[in-house]
Design an enzyme around this catalytic site. Structure first.
Site, mmCIF file in Angstrom:
data_model
loop_
_atom_site.group_PDB
_atom_site.id
_atom_site.type_symbol
_atom_site.label_atom_id
_atom_site.label_comp_id
_atom_site.label_asym_id
_atom_site.label_seq_id
_atom_site.Cartn_x
_atom_site.Cartn_y
_atom_site.Cartn_z
ATOM 1 N N LYS A 25 0.857 -1.174 0.000
ATOM 2 C CA LYS A 25 0.000 0.000 0.000
ATOM 3 C C LYS A 25 0.901 1.235 0.000
ATOM 4 O O LYS A 25 1.445 1.618 1.039
ATOM 5 C CB LYS A 25 -0.914 0.000 1.233
ATOM 6 C CG LYS A 25 -2.004 1.086 1.221
ATOM 7 C CD LYS A 25 -1.509 2.377 1.787
ATOM 8 C CE LYS A 25 -2.554 3.492 1.649
ATOM 9 N NZ LYS A 25 -1.967 4.825 1.799
ATOM 10 N N PRO A 26 1.097 1.877 -1.170
ATOM 11 C CA PRO A 26 1.917 3.092 -1.199
ATOM 12 C C PRO A 26 1.135 4.292 -0.687
ATOM 13 O O PRO A 26 -0.099 4.263 -0.596
ATOM 14 C CB PRO A 26 2.253 3.245 -2.682
ATOM 15 C CG PRO A 26 1.094 2.607 -3.393
ATOM 16 C CD PRO A 26 0.597 1.495 -2.508
ATOM 17 N N GLU A 28 9.345 1.968 11.194
ATOM 18 C CA GLU A 28 10.339 3.020 11.004
ATOM 19 C C GLU A 28 9.561 4.321 10.977
ATOM 20 O O GLU A 28 8.858 4.628 10.014
ATOM 21 C CB GLU A 28 11.108 2.785 9.699
ATOM 22 C CG GLU A 28 12.419 3.553 9.637
ATOM 23 C CD GLU A 28 12.332 4.771 8.752
ATOM 24 O OE1 GLU A 28 12.260 5.887 9.323
ATOM 25 O OE2 GLU A 28 12.325 4.627 7.526
ATOM 26 N N CYS A 30 13.041 11.502 7.175
ATOM 27 C CA CYS A 30 12.923 11.155 8.588
ATOM 28 C C CYS A 30 14.278 11.098 9.284
ATOM 29 O O CYS A 30 14.370 11.253 10.499
ATOM 30 C CB CYS A 30 12.180 9.826 8.753
ATOM 31 S SG CYS A 30 12.852 8.482 7.753
ATOM 32 N N GLU A 45 8.764 17.014 15.145
ATOM 33 C CA GLU A 45 9.241 16.781 13.782
ATOM 34 C C GLU A 45 8.530 17.726 12.817
ATOM 35 O O GLU A 45 7.315 17.648 12.633
ATOM 36 C CB GLU A 45 8.969 15.329 13.387
ATOM 37 C CG GLU A 45 9.486 14.967 12.012
ATOM 38 C CD GLU A 45 9.176 13.535 11.615
ATOM 39 O OE1 GLU A 45 10.032 12.906 10.992
ATOM 40 O OE2 GLU A 45 8.065 13.058 11.948
ATOM 41 N N LYS A 84 13.105 4.696 20.919
ATOM 42 C CA LYS A 84 12.089 5.592 21.491
ATOM 43 C C LYS A 84 10.915 5.752 20.518
ATOM 44 O O LYS A 84 10.450 4.766 19.935
ATOM 45 C CB LYS A 84 12.716 6.936 21.887
ATOM 46 C CG LYS A 84 13.859 6.803 22.886
ATOM 47 C CD LYS A 84 14.299 8.135 23.484
ATOM 48 C CE LYS A 84 14.951 9.058 22.531
ATOM 49 N NZ LYS A 84 15.481 10.289 23.147
#
Length: 490
Positions: free
Chosen positions: A186-187, A261, A295, A393, A463
């Site tokens: 699933k992109p 990830e 990321c 982030e 974490k």
């Protein structure tokens, strides 16, 4: 599927069949579709199939049906097929790069040199590892012969993000197939075109029907169905920490192994003994690479007090000269954000920085470029340590700069956020490099450069950046289970 079609005087556009899924080795058309948008112009490239739960069920069934045959295929034959994929990727490199650039907004030079070449290298690497995937004999005191087997898990659901569609899908698909698994991919809905191109390319290389299936659509429909589907044996997910936490919860309810990830907010430490020119170059690379949509980017620069003004001044001088513009211009280093919502998020963080008393050293807004989702590379200083702009982030071309006075303070600042995907440091002191690298809470640490990656080097998070490793032989561990066989010799 032909990747791009040249139109005189305009940017290339993908020449793809709209509204199709790849299930069981066949292209399936759908009525319900959504647009794929060119981030550099804001215009529609083509339409994509909006898959449903029923499509996921069909894809999982196809993968399940193909699983036994692919697992039983000799490892050397699987390796030959994967190596043919690498050859085809290189043969069609320009076509694949142009498609990825149009879909994601990546500079074409980056797509060709990094994304496409990395995909070819991944298939070559796992082609080699597939042939060495074996067990071991174990010496035991009882009269028996004991050995282990490494066996595939079955059907893998690969759910991938928008920022590196080619690389991050291959980092799951290549080791999964090498180990003898089948895959339902699933992109990301924002950037699905290369997934469809690669599905056809893998079939051309000899991957049997049903071994790789691609279902495009939205996470609330496709992703959720995959997470809880009883026919899926393993979840491999790359994406945000919030969604990853949800994915882990659903996988846990169904007792499925999962690799996550997730988000990152890496610190890049510049010690007083660093090579200044090298440090500035690495810092810029760390936050503008892939327009900051990385990321493992380095959005937090921590600088020793003795070098703080020097480094900040060098950034103020150099960053405005980083070429921003059309991804199809070979000189471009920073292209557009992948979508309007991604740019809007970055703009919100820059406004928050201003409210928190941050000083915009350079950038801070949209460049004077017509159309598209562009944002200037931005450097921010003088933020309080507790600012959300530092702790969260941002996922865009924004760099915050903080000062420190000691090695202990630098390490404490680096480890002060909930994330732990990557980190880096600049120093000419070898002992310090090893000492600090050991103390940083991150899955990968770079010294005197940034984003040094290779299929042989594992990476992953600690974490809130997730768990499990991709790349390296460690990745194959995530796609196999160990079975022990004990034969009595009494």
């Amino acid at each position: 599927m032909t990747a791009v079609e040249e139109r005189p005087g305009t940017r290339p556009r993908p020449d793809v069949e709209p509204g199709r899924l790849f299930i069981g080795g066949r292209w399936t058309e759908t009525e319900d579709r959504f647009d794929a948008v060119d981030p550099a112009t804001g215009k529609t490239l083509t339409s994509l199939a909006r898959g449903t739960a029923a499509d996921v069920t069909a894809a999982v069934a196809a993968a399940r049906e193909a699983a036994g045959g692919w697992a039983a295929t000799p490892a050397r034959e699987r390796a030959r097929v994967l190596h043919r994929v690498a050859d085809l990727v290189r043969a069609r490199a320009d076509e694949i790069a142009a498609l990825e650039s149009a879909d994601v907004g990546k500079p074409i030079s980056l797509c060709r040199a990094v994304d496409v070449e990395t995909v070819a290298e991944q298939y070559e690497y796992y082609s080699a590892l597939a042939q060495g995937l074996d067990g071991a004999t174990r010496q035991i005191p009882i009269p028996a012969h004991a050995y282990t087997r490494r066996e595939p898990l079955g059907v893998v659901a690969a759910i991938t993000p928008f920022n590196f569609p080619l690389i991050l899908s291959t980092s799951k698909i290549a080791p999964a197939l090498a180990a003898g698994n089948t895959v339902v991919h699933k992109p990301a809905e924002d950037t699905s075109l290369s997934a469809l191109l690669m599905a056809g390319l893998l079939a051309e290389a000899g991957v049997p029907d049903g071994v790789l299936n691609v279902v495009t659509g939205f996470g609330s429909e496709i992703g959720e169905t995959l997470l809880s589907h009883p026919g899926v044996d393993k979840i491999a997910f790359t994406g945000s920490t919030a969604v990853g936490r949800h994915a882990a919860g659903v996988a846990g309810q169904h007792l499925k192994p999962v690799t996550l990830e997730l988000g990152g907010n890496a610190a890049h430490i510049v010690f007083e003994d660093a090579d200044v020119e090298q440090a500035v170059a690495a810092a810029i690379k760390g936050f503008v690479f892939n327009t900051g949509q990385f990321c493992m980017g380095g959005p937090r620069l921590l600088v020793a007090d003795a070098l703080y003004d020097t480094i900040l001044g060098a950034l103020a001088e150099a960053v405005p000269h980083v070429p921003v513009g059309d991804p199809f211009d070979p000189a471009t280093v920073v292209g557009p954000m992948a979508g309007e919502r991604h740019r809007a998020k970055v703009e919100q963080y820059v406004e928050l920085a201003r409210a928190d008393g941050g000083r915009i050293v350079t950038g801070g807004g949209r460049p004077d470029i017509e159309g598209g989702f562009f944002f200037q590379p931005t450097v921010i200083a003088d933020l309080p340590a507790g600012s959300r702009v530092i702790r969260e982030e941002i996922f865009g071309p924004v760099l915050t700069v903080q000062r420190f006075t000691s090695e202990d303070e630098a390490v404490a600042l680096a480890n002060s956020t909930p994330y732990g995907l990557a980190a880096g440091l600049q120093t000419t002191n070898l002992a310090r490099a090893h000492r600090v690298a050991a103390r940083l809470q991150a899955g990968i640490v770079w010294v005197n450069d940034w984003a040094m990656l290779d299929p042989a080097i594992p990476f992953g998070g600690v974490k809130d950046s997730g768990f499990g490793r991709e790349y390296g032989p460690e990745s194959l561990d995530a796609y196999t289970r160990t079975k022990s066989v004990v034969i009595s010799l009494a």
